[in-house]
Design an enzyme around this catalytic site. Structure first.
Site, PDB file in Angstrom:
ATOM      1  CG  ASN A  65      -1.704   1.252   1.394  1.00 55.84           C
ATOM      2  OD1 ASN A  65      -1.944   1.953   0.413  1.00 55.84           O
ATOM      3  ND2 ASN A  65      -2.116   1.560   2.616  1.00 55.84           N
TER       4      ASN A  65
ATOM      5  CE  LYS B 205       0.459   3.604   4.789  1.00 56.95           C
ATOM      6  NZ  LYS B 205       0.186   3.697   6.197  1.00 56.95           N
TER       7      LYS B 205
ATOM      8  CG  HIS C 191      -5.648   1.908   5.078  1.00 53.54           C
ATOM      9  ND1 HIS C 191      -5.229   2.837   5.993  1.00 53.54           N
ATOM     10  CD2 HIS C 191      -4.616   1.050   4.898  1.00 53.54           C
ATOM     11  CE1 HIS C 191      -3.976   2.562   6.341  1.00 53.54           C
ATOM     12  NE2 HIS C 191      -3.583   1.480   5.691  1.00 53.54           N
TER      13      HIS C 191
ATOM     14  CD  GLU D  74      -2.844   5.610   6.651  1.00 47.25           C
ATOM     15  OE1 GLU D  74      -2.827   5.674   5.408  1.00 47.25           O
ATOM     16  OE2 GLU D  74      -1.907   5.117   7.315  1.00 47.25           O
TER      17      GLU D  74
ATOM     18  CD  GLU E 225      -3.468  -2.707   7.313  1.00 47.58           C
ATOM     19  OE1 GLU E 225      -2.343  -2.943   6.863  1.00 47.58           O
ATOM     20  OE2 GLU E 225      -4.082  -1.660   7.067  1.00 47.58           O
TER      21      GLU E 225
ATOM     22  N   GLY F 248       2.446   2.080  10.516  1.00 45.50           N
ATOM     23  CA  GLY F 248       3.388   3.180  10.340  1.00 45.50           C
ATOM     24  C   GLY F 248       4.122   3.574  11.613  1.00 45.50           C
TER      25      GLY F 248
ATOM     26  CB  SER G 223       5.271  -1.998  11.767  1.00 43.18           C
ATOM     27  OG  SER G 223       4.836  -0.678  12.062  1.00 43.18           O
TER      28      SER G 223
ATOM     29  N   GLY H  78       4.906   1.174   4.571  1.00 47.38           N
ATOM     30  CA  GLY H  78       6.219   1.804   4.389  1.00 47.38           C
ATOM     31  C   GLY H  78       7.230   0.937   3.637  1.00 47.38           C
TER      32      GLY H  78
HETATM   33  C1  PEP Z   1      -0.671   0.076   5.819  1.00 48.99           C
HETATM   34  O1  PEP Z   1      -0.577   1.151   5.243  1.00 48.99           O
HETATM   35  O2  PEP Z   1      -1.685  -0.629   5.614  1.00 48.99           O
HETATM   36  C2  PEP Z   1       0.394  -0.376   6.703  1.00 48.99           C
HETATM   37  C3  PEP Z   1       0.276  -1.519   7.302  1.00 48.99           C
HETATM   38  O3  PEP Z   1       1.454   0.487   6.847  1.00 48.99           O
HETATM   39  P1  PEP Z   1       2.888   0.118   7.528  1.00 48.99           P
HETATM   40  O4  PEP Z   1       3.330  -1.197   6.922  1.00 48.99           O
HETATM   41  O5  PEP Z   1       3.770   1.247   7.163  1.00 48.99           O
HETATM   42  O6  PEP Z   1       2.650  -0.028   8.990  1.00 48.99           O
END
Ligand code: PEP
Length: 257
Positions: free
Chosen positions: A11, A13, A97, A99, A169, A175, A214, A236
């Site tokens: 992802n 973003k 998601h 966010e 998640e 993040g 993460s 990320g």
């Molecule tokens: C995400 O954007 O769904 C995500 C899990 O981000 P990260 O891997 O950066 O924690």
């Protein structure tokens, strides 16, 4: 990992111009060329969808959008619909998601409709669910997951539920570099699968449940080896073809073991 085909989705973003996306994909394709046992997707900004669909054609990398509106068309300035994504040959879409839920007010009710509309348009949905840190500390993780999964699947037939991917998640892990422990990830993912089973017993062995939060090349092998985890939604670490490729490699090794 289970007998289901592992699925690693990146992802991005709100990252990468078209030029940066092209540079990324040129680096990724040779790395995942022989990752036959794993499904790989990149979830890219709207502006890079067409370029990534064109650049990945004939490869094993699928291209997903990061959100969509539930209506086919209408007065929804700034939004994009399922038919608009299908027209570009986009393969799927991330829905709900955290966010999107937090910053753009995406509700469970709208998501129930979005999941249905995506499937009807031939798009593969990845429905995201997860608890906040406060909810986990209060012991409310299962209550939250139950609510989000039940609402998200509410309008689907059992056959449609087999086609869905759910990404667990934990919001506190997104993040932050604060990854869930293997026990936390396994328990929550198994709970999500049990919820799928309650709703559609025949879908539970088929629908994929991912872990996200993460995930990195350093922790991917341990998380992907968990019995109920069918893959990862990676934020990320998906921005760099080398680190994303290493996570795909970890899935390939586990699938082969
Ligand atoms: C995400 O954007 O769904 C995500 C899990 O981000 P990260 O891997 O950066 O924690």
């Amino acid at each position: 990992m289970s007998s289901r085909t592992p699925f690693i989705a990146g992802n991005w973003k709100m990252h990468k111009t078209v030029a940066e996306a092209e540079q990324f994909i040129a680096g990724l394709l040779p790395r995942v060329y022989s990752a036959d046992a794993v499904d790989v997707a990149i979830c890219v900004p709207f502006t890079a969808l067409q370029a990534m669909v064109d650049s990945t054609r004939g490869s094993r990398v699928e291209v997903f959008a990061q959100t969509m509106h539930e209506a086919a068309k209408g007065a929804f300035t700034g939004e994009v619909s399922a038919p608009m994504l299908s027209e570009l040959d986009v393969h799927g879409v991330v829905l709900g998601h955290s966010e999107r839920r937090q910053y753009f007010g995406e509700t469970d009710k709208a998501l129930a409709q979005k999941v249905l509309v995506a499937l009807d348009a031939g798009l593969k949905p990845i429905l995201c669910v997860g608890e906040t840190e406060d909810e986990r500390e209060r012991g409310d993780t299962e209550r939250k997951l139950r609510h989000q999964v039940q609402e998200g699947l509410e309008r689907l037939s059992p056959e449609q539920i087999t086609e869905i991917t759910i990404a667990y998640e934990p919001i506190w892990a997104i993040g932050t570099g604060k990854v869930a422990t293997p026990e936390q990830a396994q328990d929550a993912v198994a709970f999500v699968r049990a919820l799928i089973k309650d709703k559609a017993p025949e879908a539970a062995p088929v629908a994929r449940v991912l872990y996200g939060g993460s995930v990195s090349p350093d922790n991917a092998a341990e998380l992907l080896a968990l019995p109920d985890v069918d893959g990862a939604l990676v934020g990320g670490a998906s921005l760099d073809p080398e680190s994303f490729g290493k996570i795909v490699d970890a899935a390939v090794h586990i699938a082969a073991s």
